[in-house]
Design an enzyme around this catalytic site. Sequence first.
Site, short mmCIF file in Angstrom:
data_model
loop_
_atom_site.label_atom_id
_atom_site.label_comp_id
_atom_site.label_asym_id
_atom_site.label_seq_id
_atom_site.Cartn_x
_atom_site.Cartn_y
_atom_site.Cartn_z
N GLY A 16 -0.77 -54.19 65.37
CA GLY A 16 -1.75 -53.12 65.18
C GLY A 16 -3.18 -53.61 65.30
O GLY A 16 -3.53 -54.33 66.24
N ASP A 51 -0.27 -64.12 58.98
CA ASP A 51 0.53 -62.99 58.53
C ASP A 51 1.65 -63.52 57.66
O ASP A 51 1.85 -64.73 57.57
CB ASP A 51 1.08 -62.16 59.71
N ASN A 107 -8.05 -58.43 57.30
CA ASN A 107 -7.49 -57.23 57.89
C ASN A 107 -6.19 -56.80 57.21
O ASN A 107 -5.85 -55.62 57.20
CB ASN A 107 -7.23 -57.46 59.38
N ALA A 108 -5.45 -57.77 56.65
CA ALA A 108 -4.12 -57.44 56.11
C ALA A 108 -4.22 -56.32 55.09
O ALA A 108 -5.07 -56.34 54.21
CB ALA A 108 -3.52 -58.68 55.47
N ALA A 168 0.66 -38.16 40.78
CA ALA A 168 1.60 -37.65 39.78
C ALA A 168 2.94 -38.39 39.84
O ALA A 168 3.66 -38.46 38.85
CB ALA A 168 1.83 -36.16 39.99
N ASN A 169 3.25 -38.91 41.01
CA ASN A 169 4.54 -39.59 41.18
C ASN A 169 4.39 -41.10 41.33
O ASN A 169 5.34 -41.80 41.64
CB ASN A 169 5.26 -39.05 42.42
N TYR A 179 -4.36 -46.60 47.68
CA TYR A 179 -4.94 -47.14 48.91
C TYR A 179 -6.46 -46.92 48.93
O TYR A 179 -7.24 -47.82 49.24
CB TYR A 179 -4.27 -46.46 50.10
N LYS A 204 -9.51 -49.56 49.14
CA LYS A 204 -10.45 -49.58 50.26
C LYS A 204 -11.88 -49.29 49.82
O LYS A 204 -12.84 -49.86 50.34
CB LYS A 204 -10.00 -48.59 51.34
#
Lengths: 442, 445, 298
Positions: free
Chosen positions: B216, B236, B286-287, B296-297, B350, B354
Site C-alpha cells: 500500500g 515491516d 507509516n505503519a 459502543a462495541n 484510529y 491519528k
Amino acid sequence: MASTPASPAAEGIRKAVVVGGNRTPFARANGAYAQASNQDMLTAALDGLVARFGLADERIGEVAAGAVLKHSRDFNLTREAVLGSALAPTTPAYDLQQACATGLETVMGLANKIKLGQIESAIAGGVDSASDAPIAVSEGLRAVLLELNRAKTLKQKAAAVAKLRPKDLAPVAPGTAEPRTGLSMGEHQALTTAAWEISRAAQDELALASHRNLAAAYERGFFDDLVTPYRGLTRDGNLRADTSLEKLGALQPVFGRSLGDKATMTAGNSTPLTDGASAVLIGSEDFARSRDLPMLASIVDAEAAAVDFVHGKEGLLMAPAYAVPRLLARHQLTFEDFDFIEIHEAFAGTVLCHLSAWESEEFCRNKLGLDAALGKIDPSKINVAGSSLAAGHPFAATGGRIVATLAKLLHEQAVSEGRRGRGLISVCAAGGMGVVAILEAC
Amino acid sequence: MADAYLKLVNSPPASVIAKKLGLPRPTELRRYRRGQPMVPGPVLVVASGAAEGLSGQLSGWGLEVRRRTAPGEKLGAIVLDLTTVSDPRELSEPMLAVGASLRDLAPGARVVSISRPADSASEPAAAAARQGVQGAVRSLARELRAGATANGLLLADGMDLADPGALGALQFLLSGRSAYVDGQFLLVGPGADQLPEDADRPLAGRTAVVTGAARGIGAAIAKVLHRDGARVVCVDLPAAGEELAKVSNAAGGTALQLDITSDDAGARILEHARSRYGGLDIMVHNAGITRDKLLANMDQARWDSVINVNLAAQLRINEALLASGAGQAPRVVCLASTSGIAGNRGQTNYAASKAGVIGMVGASAAAFAERGGAINAVAPGFIETEMTARIPWGTREVARRLLPSLQQGGLPVDVAEAVAFLAGDAAGGVNGRTLRVCGQSLVGA
Amino acid sequence: MSTDDVLLEELPSLSRLYVSAASTAARTKLGALERPLVLPPARHTVEDVRVSLEHVTRFQHLLHGTVRDSLPSVFVHSAAFPVGMSILARTDFPLPLLGMVHLGNRVRHLRSIHFSEPLAITAWADNLAGHYAGTQVDLHVTVSSAGKPVWEGVSTYLAKGVFLPGLDKQTRPPREDFVPPRPTATWRLGPEAGREYAGVSGDFNPIHLSSLSARVLGLKRSIAHGMYLASRVLTSIESVAAEKFEWDIRFAAPVFLPATVAVRIEDEEAGGRWGASCFVGWGERSHRKHFQGTARAL
C-alpha cells in the site's frame, strides 16, 4: 586418515565469511507450499536474501544451490531461480546435488572459490519439495517411448507401441529408499538405532528439546532476520511448541517395526517430509566491508566422509561420526573447543548414535583408529536454536538453514561476550555420506 | 484498487454523457514524471505589490512567466503573491485578476497563493486579510476542474520569498508531486539551508527508513524515496514476508523484519541504518492498523492495539532517535489521517491515534529542530489501496467521488510524494506541520 | 556306464522343452511310456553360443545391476539353462520335469566373461539320490570359452513325491529355528516379478507366471524364481566380489508373490580385500527363511 592433509588452511588463503542467511519457513509436505515448485521456493529464498542485504540488481560472484527431489525440467534450477529473482541477470549459477548434504556442500564449494580469490561474493542454497515431487513414467513406458522416438517406419513404431503393457502406465513416485538396499532411510536408521541401543526415551527427549529450542528462538525474534515468511506461513509448519514427552511417548513406532519391541522410532522423533528453501550470502571480508555488510562467521574448513553401508558394515547415516574426528584432528581441536554443535536431526536416533559413537572407546579405537574415545559433548551446546526434528527437513535446504543459524549464534555470542566462539556442523546424507564443517565467529 | 469510473468517464462517448448528466467528471491527475516540466504551461504571476523577485525566481527555474494572459494561451499555473496584504480590501484586485484567468488554466494547472500566517499579524485588519486569503483560495480550489488544484503557502513574517524553504515548498505545490494536495495551506518558517542540487534526485545520498513498507502506501513511499535517490530500509512485521522483500528489492533497499511495537524497535532501526548505511537521515512512520468498531462495541484489545501501533510505537521510536546522541536527528514524517482531523464513525480508536500523531508532531518539532532534524505529518484522505478497496461500494463511492474536490480517490504515490517532499531539503522550512493529501475532501475541511 | 555325448546344433527352445515334457508326462501317466530308474549317461553340448548384448542389458536392468560388458554370474546360468533342461526333458530321464523343485546351486565363476565371447555349454546329470520328500538330482553345466572352462554350475532339483526303487528315503531333518538377523536390504517383489524374470531368463515355468497358472500345478500363488533371488543377491555381491569366485545358494521356503523379502548380506575381508559374503533371505513378516548361501573368492 591417510588422505587428511596435515595442516589447516594454507597460509595466504583469504577468509570466506557468512554475511547472513534467509530461508522460507519450512512447511510440512502437502501443506502451505503444496502448489509451489522448487524454483518458486528457491526464488523466494533468494529474493528475501537480496532484500535483507540490499543486493537488488547486483551481480553476485556465483550462486550455487540444488534439490534432492528434482524434476528433469529443472536441469538449470539455480540459474532459473536467479533469473526470476531480484539479482542481476548477469549472475551465474550452478546446480549441485549431494543428497541431504547439498546445502552444506554448496556453502563449502563457494567458500573455497572465495578463499581462492576466484569470486568475491556468493549465494549458497538449497530447496526441496516433497509435495511437488517429480513423478516419472514407468521403466516400461519409458523404454517404449524412447524406442518410439528412435523408430523410423510406421512398422517399427507399431512394434514399439505393441510392447506397452497396462502396468507400464502406472506412474512411479520417488521413494526415500536407498537404491542398493531397498531400505528406507528410516528403516536404515532403525537398524543403527537398535544396534547402538538408543532408548525411545532418549530420542523423545531430543525431539522435545528441538521443538522447545526452536520455539524459544522464534519467541526471542532470533529468526526475524533469518526467515522470510512465504505463502502465509510465518513459522516452520512442523514446529509444535506445546509438545511434551507424554505426547511424543504416545506415538506408535513407524520405523523398525520388524525389530519388535526394539522399534523406537516414531513420527515424533523422525523428521517429516518437508518443503522449503534456504540461501546463505557469503563473501570475502573485502566484499562485506566495502558494503558495510555484517560478517557473522568465518567458514573455516569442511570434511566429507562416506561409509560402507551396503552390506551393513556401518549404519547408513553414520558417516559424520567419521568425518568429525578427521576434521577435528586436522585442526587439533576437541569438542571442548566448540561453543555450539549443530547436528542435523535426520532422526533423533541419528544424533544419539553419533554421540554414542564418539563416547565409545571401542568405536573410536576400532573404527576411527584413535587411542581413546573422542569424548562427550555438553548437551547444552547441541542444536540450541532447534534443528530438523522441529523445523522439518527439506533435504537440500537444511545445510543453508544450519549455516545461517550457527553463524548468527556465533555472532550473537561474539557481540554479547566479546569472544570469538567456534561452531561445528554435522550433516548426514543418503548414500552413507556425511559432511561436517567448522565456523568461527568473526 | 483500480478506479473504473475514472477510466470510463475519460473514454470518449461516456465523457459526453457524463457531462450532459452533470455527473462528476474526474480527470487523470497530473503526476510527477521525471523529465516533464514543473508546470504544463506558462506561469501567470499576480501580485499585490512588486513581483520582480518572484518572477525572477520562476524564470530561473526555466518557467515562462507572464504578468498577464495572452489570448488562447493555456496557463500552467498562477502564482498569487499576497505577502504584503494588510487590509481585506486589498484582496479584490488580485483575486479578480486570478478569476479572469481561471478559464485559461491548462488541465492539471496549479494555483498557489503566497501569504502570511494570520495569527502572527500585528493588526486585526492584517489578520483578517491574511485569513481571508485562505477562505478565498480554498473556495477557488473547489471551482477548479480538470485536475487543477489551488493551495497556499504561508510564509512566516520576516521571511523573504527567495528563502530556500519558501522556494522548495513552492516548487512542490507547482509540480506534479502535489497532484492530490488541494485546498491546503502550508506554513513555512526559516530553517531551510538550500534547495537540493538535483531536483530529480532530491534525496540522493540519504538513508531512509519506512515502516509498514510491505504494501500500500508504505510500499509507494519506499519506491518514491528510492526514485528520489534515497537508500531505503523497508521495515515491516516478520509476517509480511515475501511482500516486504519484493518492495525492498524494487526499491533497491534492504528489508528489516521488525515489530515496531517491540521495546527495542528504535534501537534496532538505528543499528541497522548505522551499520549498513552509516546513519539515518529520514524516518517515515507509516505503519498503521485499523480495528474499526463503534465505540459502543469497542473492546480494549482493539483500542489498545491501534493506539500502540499507530501512535505509541512512533513516540517510542522518536524518543530513541532523539536520545541516540550520535549525529544529527533525522527528518521524521508521520502518517496521520483526515479521520484524525474530522473524525470518522467507527474509528474512535484510529482517529484518536491519528489525531495523536498530529499532536505529537507539533509538540516534537522543537526538539527535532534543536538537533538539526524536523518532524511533520501527512494526513491522507481517501487513498485507493487494498485497505480502502474493502470498504463497501456505496460508502467508497461517496468517499472517493463526492467528498473531494478532485472527485476521485488519491493514489498511494500521492501520499508518497508528500512524504518525500517533507523528508527532503525542499521542506527545510516546514516543521511540526501536518500536510493533508486528500484532494480537498469535505472530511476534515 | 558309457557316456553318450550329444552335440546339439543350437540352444534348445525352452518352451518346446516344456511342451515335450508335458507330453512325456501325459504319456507316462497313460502308461504309454515307462521312465527308466537310472540317469541317462548323456552329455549335451551346444557350441558357439552367442549372448545377445540386448538380452544381457535387460537382465542387468531388471536385477538393478550395473550395465557392464561382463556377464553376471546368474545370467550365465540362464543362458546355459536350456542345455540343462534338455537333459531333464529327455524321455529317458527318470524324473518328471514338470513340478520339479529347485533346491540349490553351486557355481564356480572362474573368470570374467565378456558378452562377445562364443561359449560352449555342456550339461549332464548325476547324483540321483533320495530325499525325504522325493528324489533329488544334480544337473551339471560347464561353460567354456576357447576350450577352457569359465563357469561351472551344479543345480540340485527335487522331484517331489517321486520315490524311485533302490534309493533310500531320507528322514526329514528337524526343522531349524530361524531367528532373523538384522536385515541389510529389503526387496519388494510385485506379482509381476515372476513374469519379468521369465522374460529375461527364458524360464517360463508356469509356477512363476501367474496365480492361475501356479494353481494349476498345485501352488496357492505364483512363486519367485529361485534364480531371481540368487541373482538379486549376486548383483549386490558382484559389485564388490573378486573376479574369480564361487557361490552357493540353498533354497528353503518358496517366495509367494507378491512378497517383501528381507535380506542380510555380510561381507568378510581377507587380507584387506573382499574374501567372502554370507547371505540369508527371509519373509519380512513371516520370518520364514527363503534362502541362504555364501560367496567366496577363489
